[in-house]
Design a protein around this motif. Structure first.
Motif, mmCIF file in Angstrom:
data_model
loop_
_atom_site.group_PDB
_atom_site.id
_atom_site.type_symbol
_atom_site.label_atom_id
_atom_site.label_comp_id
_atom_site.label_asym_id
_atom_site.label_seq_id
_atom_site.Cartn_x
_atom_site.Cartn_y
_atom_site.Cartn_z
ATOM 1 N N GLY A 99 23.301 88.486 81.344
ATOM 2 C CA GLY A 99 24.605 87.870 81.093
ATOM 3 C C GLY A 99 25.495 88.775 80.262
ATOM 4 O O GLY A 99 25.156 89.923 79.962
ATOM 5 N N PRO A 100 26.669 88.267 79.864
ATOM 6 C CA PRO A 100 27.607 89.079 79.075
ATOM 7 C C PRO A 100 26.994 89.506 77.744
ATOM 8 O O PRO A 100 26.213 88.762 77.131
ATOM 9 C CB PRO A 100 28.790 88.124 78.850
ATOM 10 C CG PRO A 100 28.670 87.084 79.920
ATOM 11 C CD PRO A 100 27.205 86.917 80.159
ATOM 12 N N ALA A 101 27.348 90.704 77.293
ATOM 13 C CA ALA A 101 26.893 91.179 75.985
ATOM 14 C C ALA A 101 27.478 90.297 74.886
ATOM 15 O O ALA A 101 28.633 89.880 74.951
ATOM 16 C CB ALA A 101 27.313 92.629 75.778
ATOM 17 N N VAL A 102 26.683 90.026 73.879
ATOM 18 C CA VAL A 102 27.091 89.155 72.773
ATOM 19 C C VAL A 102 27.392 90.005 71.543
ATOM 20 O O VAL A 102 26.646 90.935 71.214
ATOM 21 C CB VAL A 102 25.984 88.133 72.457
ATOM 22 C CG1 VAL A 102 26.307 87.356 71.180
ATOM 23 C CG2 VAL A 102 25.798 87.176 73.628
ATOM 24 N N SER A 103 28.492 89.697 70.879
ATOM 25 C CA SER A 103 28.842 90.397 69.649
ATOM 26 C C SER A 103 28.645 89.471 68.454
ATOM 27 O O SER A 103 28.619 88.242 68.595
ATOM 28 C CB SER A 103 30.290 90.892 69.700
ATOM 29 O OG SER A 103 31.186 89.797 69.800
ATOM 30 N N GLU A 104 28.508 90.067 67.300
ATOM 31 C CA GLU A 104 28.312 89.319 66.058
ATOM 32 C C GLU A 104 29.278 89.871 65.016
ATOM 33 O O GLU A 104 29.415 91.095 64.873
ATOM 34 C CB GLU A 104 26.868 89.484 65.575
ATOM 35 C CG GLU A 104 26.543 88.748 64.291
ATOM 36 C CD GLU A 104 25.182 89.121 63.746
ATOM 37 O OE1 GLU A 104 24.311 88.241 63.677
ATOM 38 O OE2 GLU A 104 24.990 90.298 63.391
ATOM 39 N N ARG A 105 29.932 89.013 64.285
ATOM 40 C CA ARG A 105 30.956 89.446 63.337
ATOM 41 C C ARG A 105 30.379 90.383 62.271
ATOM 42 O O ARG A 105 30.961 91.425 61.970
ATOM 43 C CB ARG A 105 31.606 88.234 62.666
ATOM 44 C CG ARG A 105 32.665 88.623 61.647
ATOM 45 C CD ARG A 105 33.418 87.415 61.123
ATOM 46 N NE ARG A 105 34.345 87.783 60.077
ATOM 47 C CZ ARG A 105 35.539 88.327 60.295
ATOM 48 N NH1 ARG A 105 35.928 88.582 61.515
ATOM 49 N NH2 ARG A 105 36.335 88.623 59.285
ATOM 50 N N THR A 106 29.243 90.016 61.698
ATOM 51 C CA THR A 106 28.652 90.860 60.661
ATOM 52 C C THR A 106 28.339 92.245 61.205
ATOM 53 O O THR A 106 28.650 93.261 60.572
ATOM 54 C CB THR A 106 27.375 90.216 60.099
ATOM 55 O OG1 THR A 106 27.723 89.018 59.391
ATOM 56 C CG2 THR A 106 26.656 91.160 59.147
ATOM 57 N N ALA A 107 27.715 92.305 62.383
ATOM 58 C CA ALA A 107 27.385 93.595 62.977
ATOM 59 C C ALA A 107 28.630 94.426 63.243
ATOM 60 O O ALA A 107 28.626 95.651 63.062
ATOM 61 C CB ALA A 107 26.601 93.387 64.277
ATOM 62 N N THR A 108 29.710 93.782 63.655
ATOM 63 C CA THR A 108 30.958 94.496 63.924
ATOM 64 C C THR A 108 31.495 95.163 62.668
ATOM 65 O O THR A 108 31.883 96.336 62.676
ATOM 66 C CB THR A 108 32.011 93.537 64.503
ATOM 67 O OG1 THR A 108 31.522 92.996 65.740
ATOM 68 C CG2 THR A 108 33.327 94.255 64.757
#
Length: 227
Positions: A99-108
């Motif tokens: 599925g679509p790649a998931v992003s995370e605010r902290t990691a960003t």
């Protein structure tokens, strides 16, 4: 213990209401060989970190369900998997989910800041697995002291092998846990819950970077980092 044995030791860790991304498969998001992919991801990054003389290790609290649970890499979401190659010159880690790649605010925020630091920094967590609430595997909770102590040898081995010039604790929970283990660290504010400005400023001070600037309503850091 070499890196392969280190990853094997991680694989053998099991606790109630804890997801081990190196041995378990998430029925909702993972491909069939996801644990093997995440084990390989960690081996690649860890071998490259050892070979490249790590400057620092940034230590968070535990894996999150949008980040390390999926990637097998601390403080790293799927949107930033390839960034490891830029830091250590290694093969880019692979996705273990569909599925679509998931992003995370902290990691960003972490990875945007690492771009400015421009030094080989290894990312880890005091508790290297994903603790979750009972009955809700896609949630986050703080690990327990007993869970942390069961992983103490892993943390100590990692510090011995990497010999970082400094240990940076991301957030008060991580710093308190490291202090309990008698591991000296420098603390910075965790970037979540409104802590982004203080986190970036803290890293800028630690690495003697130009002051943070505000550009178009967003906080950024100059890429002209000092040596």
């Amino acid at each position: 213990m070499n890196t392969a044995q280190f990853v094997t030791a991680l694989t053998e860790l099991h606790f109630p209401n804890v997801f081990n991304p190196y041995s378990q498969t998430c029925p909702s998001h993972d491909v069939s060989d996801a644990p093997a992919i995440r084990r390989r991801n960690l081996e690649i990054v860890l071998d490259a970190a050892i070979a490249n003389d790590v400057d620092s290790i940034w230590v968070g609290r535990d894996l999150g369900y949008r980040g390390g649970r999926r990637t097998g890499l601390a403080l790293t979401d799927e949107a930033h998997l390839s960034s490891h190659g830029a830091i250590f010159g290694c093969q880019a880690p692979l996705r273990a989910t569909w599925g679509p790649a998931v992003s995370e605010r902290t990691a960003t925020v972490i990875w945007d800041t690492l771009t400015a630091v421009r030094r080989p920094v290894f990312l880890w967590n005091v508790f290297p697995l994903h603790p979750h609430e009972a009955g809700d595997p896609l949630s986050n909770r703080c690990h327990t002291r007993a869970e942390r102590q069961a992983c103490r040898e892993i943390m100590e081995w990692l510090l011995t092998m990497l010999s970082p010039r400094r240990v940076v604790a991301i957030g008060r929970d991580a710093q308190a846990a490291l202090s309990e283990m008698n591991i000296p660290s420098t603390g910075v504010r965790h970037p979540s819950y409104g802590g982004q400005i203080e986190f970036i400023s803290g890293i800028a001070d630690l690495y003697n970077l130009p002051r943070m600037k505000e550009r178009e309503g967003q906080l950024t850091m100059s890429f002209e980092a000092s040596s």
